[in-house]
Design a protein around this motif. Sequence first.
Motif, short mmCIF file in Angstrom:
data_model
loop_
_atom_site.label_atom_id
_atom_site.label_comp_id
_atom_site.label_asym_id
_atom_site.label_seq_id
_atom_site.Cartn_x
_atom_site.Cartn_y
_atom_site.Cartn_z
N ALA A 31 0.80 -1.23 0.00
CA ALA A 31 0.00 0.00 0.00
C ALA A 31 0.83 1.28 0.00
O ALA A 31 0.49 2.23 -0.72
CB ALA A 31 -0.98 0.00 1.17
N PRO A 32 1.94 1.34 0.74
CA PRO A 32 2.73 2.60 0.72
C PRO A 32 3.30 2.95 -0.65
O PRO A 32 3.71 4.09 -0.87
CB PRO A 32 3.85 2.33 1.73
N LEU A 33 3.30 2.01 -1.58
CA LEU A 33 3.83 2.27 -2.92
C LEU A 33 2.81 2.91 -3.85
O LEU A 33 3.15 3.26 -4.98
CB LEU A 33 4.33 0.96 -3.55
N HIS A 34 1.57 3.08 -3.41
CA HIS A 34 0.50 3.52 -4.32
C HIS A 34 0.81 4.81 -5.07
O HIS A 34 0.37 5.00 -6.19
CB HIS A 34 -0.85 3.60 -3.59
N ASP A 35 1.55 5.71 -4.46
CA ASP A 35 1.86 7.00 -5.11
C ASP A 35 3.33 7.12 -5.51
O ASP A 35 3.83 8.23 -5.73
CB ASP A 35 1.49 8.16 -4.19
N ILE A 36 4.02 6.01 -5.64
CA ILE A 36 5.45 6.05 -5.98
C ILE A 36 5.71 6.79 -7.28
O ILE A 36 6.74 7.42 -7.46
CB ILE A 36 6.07 4.63 -6.00
N GLY A 37 4.77 6.76 -8.20
CA GLY A 37 4.92 7.44 -9.47
C GLY A 37 4.96 8.95 -9.37
O GLY A 37 5.33 9.64 -10.33
N LYS A 38 4.61 9.50 -8.21
CA LYS A 38 4.66 10.96 -8.05
C LYS A 38 6.09 11.49 -8.10
O LYS A 38 6.27 12.69 -8.27
CB LYS A 38 3.98 11.39 -6.75
#
Length: 180
Positions: A31-38
Motif C-alpha cells: 500500500a505505501p507504494l501507491h503513489d510512488i509514481g509521483k
Amino acid sequence: MIKALCEQLSNTEPYSNILSDAYIKELFDTAPLHDIGKVGIPDSILLKPGKLTFEEFEIMKQHTTYGINALKYEVAEDRIPSFVKTAIECIGGHHEKYDGSGYPKGLKGEEIPLPGRLMAIVDVYDALISKRVYKPAFKHEEALLLIKTEKGKHFDPSLVDAFLAIEEQIKEIAIKYTQE
C-alpha cells in the motif's frame, strides 16, 4: 487502515476466500507504494497551493502510469513476483472509480483489481483528513460523509460498508498516524 479494512472484509463473502493472512500482509506491505509514481511529477504541480489547471491535472494523472512502469518486469506475466503484481494493481487501480469515470484506464466495478479498490477508499479518506498545501484537513465525520455519498460511484459499495463498520477503528488509526 488498509489492514483493518482487509481484516473486516475477510469475515464476509466473497472476501473470506480471497483475503488470507498472507494476502492481507502483502496488501499492507504494498500500500505505501501507491503513489510512488509521483516522483515523476514536477514539484510545481505536486506542491501547488491552489487548484490544478486541466493541463496540470493531466500531468498529475500520469503518476499511476509512472508507478506501474517503475515496477514492470520484462518477463512473462506468470514470473512476476506476487508482491510486485499486487503493488502494480494497487498503483494502477487506486484512481479508478467504481462507476468507470476514473483513470488511467476507466475501469468499472470489479474490473478494478481489489488492491486498487481498497487503496482508493483508504487514499481518499487519508487525503481528506490530512492538511495539504491546497486545503485544510477535514474532520473525520466530514470525510465519512463524502465517502458515503460516493458509494457506488467512486467506491465499491461493499468496501464502503466494511469501512463504515470499522469507522471508529479507522479514526483511531488516523489519530495515531496523523502528521502535524
